[in-house]
Design an enzyme around this catalytic site. Structure first.
Site, PDB file in Angstrom:
ATOM      1  N   SER A  14     -11.299 -16.845  14.562  1.00  0.00           N
ATOM      2  CA  SER A  14     -12.292 -16.058  13.610  1.00  0.00           C
ATOM      3  C   SER A  14     -12.780 -16.517  13.526  1.00  0.00           C
ATOM      4  O   SER A  14     -13.228 -17.615  13.413  1.00  0.00           O
ATOM      5  CB  SER A  14     -10.724 -16.169  12.580  1.00  0.00           C
ATOM      6  N   TYR A  28      -4.644 -20.212   7.576  1.00  0.00           N
ATOM      7  CA  TYR A  28      -5.504 -19.574   8.447  1.00  0.00           C
ATOM      8  C   TYR A  28      -6.491 -20.125   8.717  1.00  0.00           C
ATOM      9  O   TYR A  28      -6.866 -20.281  10.519  1.00  0.00           O
ATOM     10  CB  TYR A  28      -5.738 -17.867   7.512  1.00  0.00           C
TER      11      TYR A  28
END
Length: 274
Positions: free
Chosen positions: A130, A143
């Site tokens: 990501s 995350y």
């Protein structure tokens, strides 16, 4: 796409947003694909084997079954992932633990199980990380931490097996998918902070990495993504200032007033003398 015909591919998270599109693109290019997912579907065009990737005992058997079906393995795409809100100022909870388990440890154990077959084929392993692995945002600490750790794992793996197995990391930004639902429900939408990009662009980047003559180290999915990756790596203080300015704008506009998990940030932003 050239270079994929006949390739034997294993995709984790095969029934998720990226997984479905990726499996369709791979099979359309002539690859032989098997998926792993918590929710099986062995009767579709791409057989998806049921496997809880957080279960250390289940993963080796599932990978072995997939490799046996494929007759070997040329490419592993570690795509499975979960998200959710997790402010760094609060103690880690089940949401944090699950993100670390799925986003990092599941990819680690799946890769370890697949490496003998990948080495035998001089294959490749690809990690879907990501942009938040290098450009973290507040209120989503788990995350960002899990994806940054995934990149660190990929780097270590490259040093260990890179002479025989190509190792690449792809860095998508925000794609419309259910992974963001819990964050939005907590009043922490990424709207105005992260720019949406089409899932087709992410899939195209994965396919480019899979078919490049040499496995690329890091792959951005857009031109903006390449700029953000370069900024985060070469001018991290400037990247921090840009993130803080963007978040301060949302706080000033009251966008996070109704989010209990953002209460600490809202309070500090409005304290006198800030």
């Amino acid at each position: 796409m050239s270079g994929l015909a006949g390739r034997r591919v294993l995709v984790t998270g095969a029934r998720g947003t990226f997984g479905r599109h990726l499996c369709a693109a791979l099979t359309g290019a002539g690859a032989h694909v098997v998926g792993l997912d918590l929710h099986p579907d062995e009767h579709g065009e791409v057989p998806v084997l049921g496997c809880d990737l957080t279960d250390p005992a289940a993963v080796p058997a599932a990978v072995a079954t997939a490799v046996d079906r494929l007759g070997g393995l040329d490419l592993l795409v570690n795509n499975a992932g979960v998200g959710g809100p997790a402010p760094a100022e609060l103690p880690p909870d089940e949401v944090v633990r699950r993100q670390l388990e799925v986003n990092l440890l599941a990819a680690w154990r799946t890769t370890a199980a697949a490496l003998p077959a990948l080495e035998a084929a001089r294959g490749r392993v690809l990690f879907v990380a990501s942009r938040m692995a290098v450009l973290p945002l507040p209120l989503a600490a788990a995350y960002g931490v899990s994806k940054r750790a995934l990149v660190a794992y990929a780097d270590a793996l490259r040093h260990e097996v890179g002479t025989h197995v190509g190792v690449s990391v792809v860095y998508p930004s925000m794609v419309a998918s259910p992974i963001h639902d819990s964050t939005a429900e907590a009043g922490l939408s990424l709207s105005g902070v992260s720019r949406l990009e089409p899932v087709e662009g992410v899939v195209a980047a994965i396919l480019r990495a899979a078919t490049a003559r040499r496995a690329p180290r890091d792959v951005a999915t857009t031109g903006r993504g390449r700029l953000e990756l370069a900024l985060a790596r070469h001018a991290p203080a400037l990247a921090d200032r840009l993130v803080r300015r963007t978040v301060a704008g949302r706080l000033a506009a009251g966008d996070l007033d109704g989010a209990p998990l953002a209460a600490g940030m809202v309070r500090r932003h409005r304290e006198p003398g800030r």
